[in-house]
Scaffold this active site. Structure first.
Site, PDB file in Angstrom:
ATOM      1  N   LYS A  58       0.814  -1.219   0.000  1.00 63.12           N
ATOM      2  CA  LYS A  58       0.000   0.000   0.000  1.00 63.12           C
ATOM      3  C   LYS A  58       0.845   1.266   0.000  1.00 63.12           C
ATOM      4  O   LYS A  58       0.455   2.249  -0.610  1.00 63.12           O
ATOM      5  CB  LYS A  58      -0.943   0.011   1.199  1.00 63.12           C
ATOM      6  CG  LYS A  58      -0.188   0.016   2.493  1.00 63.12           C
ATOM      7  CD  LYS A  58      -1.006   0.380   3.671  1.00 63.12           C
ATOM      8  CE  LYS A  58       0.013   0.607   4.780  1.00 63.12           C
ATOM      9  NZ  LYS A  58      -0.524   0.903   6.041  1.00 63.12           N
ATOM     10  N   THR A  59       2.015   1.228   0.639  1.00 58.20           N
ATOM     11  CA  THR A  59       2.854   2.428   0.630  1.00 58.20           C
ATOM     12  C   THR A  59       3.306   2.714  -0.791  1.00 58.20           C
ATOM     13  O   THR A  59       3.342   3.856  -1.237  1.00 58.20           O
ATOM     14  CB  THR A  59       4.070   2.232   1.551  1.00 58.20           C
ATOM     15  OG1 THR A  59       3.601   1.823   2.825  1.00 58.20           O
ATOM     16  CG2 THR A  59       4.849   3.525   1.708  1.00 58.20           C
ATOM     17  N   ASP A 246      -3.665   7.399   5.351  1.00 59.83           N
ATOM     18  CA  ASP A 246      -3.188   6.030   5.576  1.00 59.83           C
ATOM     19  C   ASP A 246      -3.742   5.521   6.911  1.00 59.83           C
ATOM     20  O   ASP A 246      -4.114   6.318   7.765  1.00 59.83           O
ATOM     21  CB  ASP A 246      -1.652   6.051   5.617  1.00 59.83           C
ATOM     22  CG  ASP A 246      -1.069   4.660   5.459  1.00 59.83           C
ATOM     23  OD1 ASP A 246      -1.847   3.716   5.198  1.00 59.83           O
ATOM     24  OD2 ASP A 246       0.159   4.521   5.589  1.00 59.83           O
ATOM     25  N   GLU A 247      -3.771   4.224   7.099  1.00 63.48           N
ATOM     26  CA  GLU A 247      -4.248   3.602   8.347  1.00 63.48           C
ATOM     27  C   GLU A 247      -5.621   4.146   8.743  1.00 63.48           C
ATOM     28  O   GLU A 247      -5.866   4.491   9.898  1.00 63.48           O
ATOM     29  CB  GLU A 247      -3.243   3.836   9.493  1.00 63.48           C
ATOM     30  CG  GLU A 247      -1.816   3.411   9.190  1.00 63.48           C
ATOM     31  CD  GLU A 247      -1.598   1.911   9.210  1.00 63.48           C
ATOM     32  OE1 GLU A 247      -2.592   1.145   9.331  1.00 63.48           O
ATOM     33  OE2 GLU A 247      -0.440   1.496   9.088  1.00 63.48           O
ATOM     34  N   GLN A 304      -6.695  -4.741  10.851  1.00 62.77           N
ATOM     35  CA  GLN A 304      -5.556  -4.216  11.599  1.00 62.77           C
ATOM     36  C   GLN A 304      -5.944  -3.049  12.501  1.00 62.77           C
ATOM     37  O   GLN A 304      -5.089  -2.268  12.917  1.00 62.77           O
ATOM     38  CB  GLN A 304      -4.450  -3.780  10.636  1.00 62.77           C
ATOM     39  CG  GLN A 304      -3.820  -4.960   9.910  1.00 62.77           C
ATOM     40  CD  GLN A 304      -2.652  -4.534   9.045  1.00 62.77           C
ATOM     41  OE1 GLN A 304      -1.640  -4.040   9.533  1.00 62.77           O
ATOM     42  NE2 GLN A 304      -2.784  -4.725   7.745  1.00 62.77           N
ATOM     43  N   ARG A 667       3.878  -9.024  10.484  1.00 60.34           N
ATOM     44  CA  ARG A 667       5.080  -8.190  10.358  1.00 60.34           C
ATOM     45  C   ARG A 667       6.262  -9.004   9.852  1.00 60.34           C
ATOM     46  O   ARG A 667       7.278  -8.461   9.443  1.00 60.34           O
ATOM     47  CB  ARG A 667       5.500  -7.584  11.715  1.00 60.34           C
ATOM     48  CG  ARG A 667       4.496  -6.678  12.430  1.00 60.34           C
ATOM     49  CD  ARG A 667       4.016  -5.558  11.585  1.00 60.34           C
ATOM     50  NE  ARG A 667       2.786  -5.944  10.926  1.00 60.34           N
ATOM     51  CZ  ARG A 667       2.274  -5.315   9.878  1.00 60.34           C
ATOM     52  NH1 ARG A 667       2.902  -4.292   9.360  1.00 60.34           N
ATOM     53  NH2 ARG A 667       1.157  -5.714   9.330  1.00 60.34           N
TER      54      ARG A 667
END
Length: 822
Positions: A58-59, A246-247, A304, A667
């Site tokens: 996504k980044t 984001d997030e 998340q 992660r």
DNA sequence: GGGTGCGGTGTTTTT
DNA sequence: CACCGCACCC
């Protein structure tokens, strides 16, 4: 050719937007992207939701999307507002966009919610009657103020604690409820609610009087600003044409509202007013003369979402399509980070959360290694396993910086650190007890704050008698009531100390402090040329002001001359702070004291990460969000810890804890370790720990248990069985095979039971100047006898590399290892 | 006003 | 266990 605008150049606000020239998006920006990623980069419309599973790139998508908007001349850099979760993520995103564009793209706002709001609020402070040098209060400051209020109101008799009031106020602010809104909804027949209202009212009043905002205010006040001053809002609505968040799953109601305000269209009447003020609007308006709302891109993954405790509302993302009708949704499921075994475990765990959109992560890169499981008898045992495993990974060529250890609570670092120090394992705790939370640092910072924001009473009262100058509570109260009676600030009362009729010694001390602060303030005034140009030219550097303050106030001398041995370290810490301000001055030429204070207030735990460091990183699962490592150790996977005890009573608690576990698992790139302990010391007492329910949600075949809960519990037969290991079914879910039991019984050798409990916590040894050389034989209290193969390091950091006869290779810090030379 | 020692208490995650 | 507040003494 892209024209780059300077963010601080007022012309940037008036610059005509570039002509839209669709279709020139270079394929360079979409090469190597999968079809979904490409669509997320290229889609143009008012609203886009990118549902991005962990590790789905996504980044990459976000940076390419921004670069493509700029390169195609659909937007100037200054028209981009991107919100990230940490400052570090913001810096990375900026670098990546610039790398893609091949030139500097300054003018973009890429920052966290809090940083962006501070920037807006400092600029517009006077609209809402706030000083532009307002202080940002952290949780500790909030606590101090609430403690005083509760004491004054005797609210503790009604069960109020600073912590409970703090939580309640924070919750209200995240819902955008201010005192008066809340008062209207409150039940005035309930004395408890009446009292809370009074606490809230006083708290608000004190922050106002000190020109201070707490973390939650930063967001809420910006929303209030936009709602109360549509013309101010219009400046930002006009400027930011493309907003990316984001997030998004971790936004709370206040943050959601902020985004909502920013994406509102500017109505025609206000457009006309902007026009009349010379702000360029031509070419931006639609047929009706209004400026249409900005386009909004949000990226998130409801699996998340781990910040419900600070008001994050999962509905912000799950109901995005309803909030923004016609929104496009793109789903990214292909994972480019982890092995399939890791993803399968993650998928299996998260599928136990009901009420979620089905989503399965997959990779084209193969199964990879099995997940490794380990159950220690104690937290130290668990830590020793981790240290050994890290060393063996390191020997196999994995760099320390590619390894991370995660845990649920900060308290868990204790055992890990003890073992890591002894094993001479280079590590760094990310977050946790922060440098800026130390008392002496807070003292020095309070001096700076008192200079930057003279009405900040909290800062003044903190330094009033630090270092000791004989100003006690009685004098403090006298000053405070004098200030109140004469409608002066606390600082003004200090300047007028002469007339208070206090003793000559005390009066002198107060005047001297007031003078030091005034002189420091004078150092910060820019030169005539600087004032003329509206810059900070001629003002003293932050480091110079700090040096002046800590020297002239006597703070540093008091620490240096103290007979308390710990004060030596404290003096060094203050000197370290001075060094940090020097770095700040060098890296941010022209920046002000307020800039420095802001930066310090808003550092996030993850911002401390240094990619270049050669150390293992230790952090909480929350801090780990958004990061990735070659090898990840998830520790303390026990009932009571994960899920945490405190979450059991909260609605949605266990589901959120499961998401936290999911975040941790995802992660890991190649190697994942899950570990737990059979017993854990919790506030003094040693309590029996049970394996986490989440462990059983992972299919058995994915984990290779080096020592399973079943194996560990069978020891001595007195311990409770593993959770859910069904009675009467030997081994239960954990597969306790005889072979394992045998192997296990050899491992634990013939040590008596008690040795496990204290084998590390016992004594801190000091071997002094014990010298060891390769070839020497030694005996270690835990590992038995072995031969020194190599000695590295200097002085107190000398490390012996030892090959033990039965325990294998270890590295030991010679000074403190429980060893003796044979 | 300042320093010491006792006893009570809380005890998740963070910008 | 660790931190904080309070009471007591100098």
């Amino acid at each position: 050719m892209t024209l780059i605008l300077d963010p601080d150049d007022p012309a940037g606000w008036r610059e005509a937007p570039p002509a839209i020239d669709a279709g020139t998006t270079g394929s360079r920006l979409t090469d190597g992207l999968n079809p979904e990623q490409r669509e997320a980069v290229e889609y143009r419309g008012p609203a886009l939701l990118i549902v991005a599973g962990a590790g789905s790139g996504k980044t990459r998508v976000l940076t390419h999307r921004i670069a493509s908007l700029i390169e195609s001349r659909e937007a100037w850099p200054s028209q981009i507002l991107a919100i990230t979760f940490t400052n570090k993520a913001a810096a990375e995103m900026r670098e990546r966009v610039q790398a893609l564009l091949g030139e500097s793209a300054s003018g973009m706002w890429i920052s966290t919610f809090h940083s962006a709001c501070v920037r807006i609020l400092r600029r517009e402070a006077e609209s809402i009657g706030l000083s532009s040098t307002f202080t940002i209060y952290d949780s500790a400051d909030q606590r101090t103020i609430l403690k005083r209020i509760i004491k004054e109101l005797d609210a503790d008799t009604m069960g109020f604690t600073p912590a409970s009031a703090q939580a309640k106020i924070s919750k209200l602010k995240n819902e955008l409820a201010d005192v008066e809104t809340h008062a209207r909804n409150a039940n005035m027949n309930d004395p408890q609610e009446v009292m809370f209202l009074e606490i809230f009212r006083q708290y608000t009043r004190r922050l106002r009087a000190a020109s201070a905002l707490d973390f939650d205010d930063l967001i809420a006040e910006t929303v209030y600003l936009f709602r109360a001053f549509p013309k101010v809002a219009a400046l930002y609505q006009r400027r930011f044409r493309h907003i990316l968040v984001d997030e998004y799953q971790d936004t709370n109601h206040a943050q959601y509202s902020l985004i909502h305000e920013l994406t509102r269209p500017v109505p025609r009447e206000i457009v006309d007013e902007l026009d009349a003020h010379g702000i360029l609007v031509r070419g931006m308006t639609d047929g009706s003369g209004a400026i249409p709302g900005a386009s909004l891109t949000v990226v998130g993954d409801s699996d998340q979402s781990i910040y419900a405790f600070r008001g994050a509302d999962i509905r912000n993302i799950s109901e995005f399509e309803r909030d923004f009708p016609g929104a496009k949704v793109v789903l990214l499921e292909q994972n480019y980070r982890s092995t399939q075994n890791i993803l399968s475990a993650a998928n299996a765990v998260i599928s136990n959360n009901f009420d979620r959109k089905e989503k399965k992560l997959w990779t084209a890169d193969g199964d990879g290694d099995k997940i490794v499981g380990y159950t220690g008898y104690t937290a130290h045992d668990e830590a020793q396993f981790i240290a050994d495993e890290i060393e063996s990974l390191h020997r196999a060529g994995v760099a320390y910086r590619d390894i991370a250890v995660f845990y649920r609570t900060n308290a868990q670092t204790r055992a890990l650190e003890e073992i890591f120090v002894r094993s001479a394992l280079p590590y760094r705790v990310v977050g946790g007890t922060k440098f800026y939370e130390r008392a002496e640092i807070k003292d020095a910072m309070a001096y700076l704050i008192a200079v930057a924001n003279p009405v900040d009473e909290l800062a003044l009262r903190r330094i009033l008698n630090t270092p000791k100058r004989g100003i006690g509570p009685a004098t403090e109260t006298a000053l405070a009531s004098f200030a109140e009676q004469n409608e002066l600030s606390f600082r003004q009362a200090m300047r007028a100390a002469d007339g208070l009729g206090l003793g000559p010694k005390v009066t002198g001390a107060i005047s001297a402090l007031a003078n030091v602060l005034d002189e420091a303030a004078a150092m910060l005034v820019p030169s005539a040329e600087g004032l003329e140009a509206g810059t900070n030219a001629g003002a003293a550097k932050v480091s110079d002001v700090l040096v002046f303050l800590v020297e002239r106030s006597g703070l540093l001398d008091a620490l240096r001359n103290s007979r308390d041995p710990q004060d030596e370290t404290r003096a060094e810490n203050v000197e370290e702070l001075v060094a940090q301000t020097r770095d700040f001055d060098r890296e941010n030429p022209g920046a002000t004291l307020v800039d420095f204070l802001t930066q310090v207030s808003l550092v996030a735990a993850a911002d401390e990460l240094d990619d270049a460091s050669g150390t293992v990183s230790l952090m909480t699962l929350h801090t780990a969000k958004g990061l990735e490592y070659h090898a990840v150790f998830l520790t303390g996977i026990e009932e009571g810890l994960l899920p945490h005890q405190m979450s059991a009573s909260e609605p949605g608690g266990p589901a959120e804890e499961r998401r936290l576990f999911y975040v941790g698992i995802t992660r890991a790139r190649k190697r994942l370790y899950l570990s737990l302990a059979m017993s854990r010391a919790q506030f003094g007492e040693v309590a029996v720990a049970m394996p986490s329910r989440y462990l059983q949600e992972i299919p058995e075949g994915l984990i290779d248990w080096r020592q399973s809960p079943g194996m560990a519990t069978s020891r001595g037969g007195t311990q409770p069985r593993a959770l859910n290991a069904r009675r009467g079914e030997p081994g239960g879910a954990w597969g306790t095979r005889d072979r394992d039991l045998e192997r296990f019984s050899v491992t634990r050798s013939d040590k008596p039971k008690t040795e496990w409990a204290n084998r590390v916590t016992g004594t801190v040894r000091d071997n002094g100047d014990l010298t060891l050389a390769p070839g020497d034989r030694i005996r270690h209290t835990d590992f038995g006898e072995g031969k020194v193969t190599q000695v590295t390091g200097e002085g107190t950091k000398r490390i012996a590399h030892v090959s033990f006869d039965t325990a294998g290779q270890k590295k030991l810090l010679i000074k403190i290892a429980p060893i003796e030379k044979l």
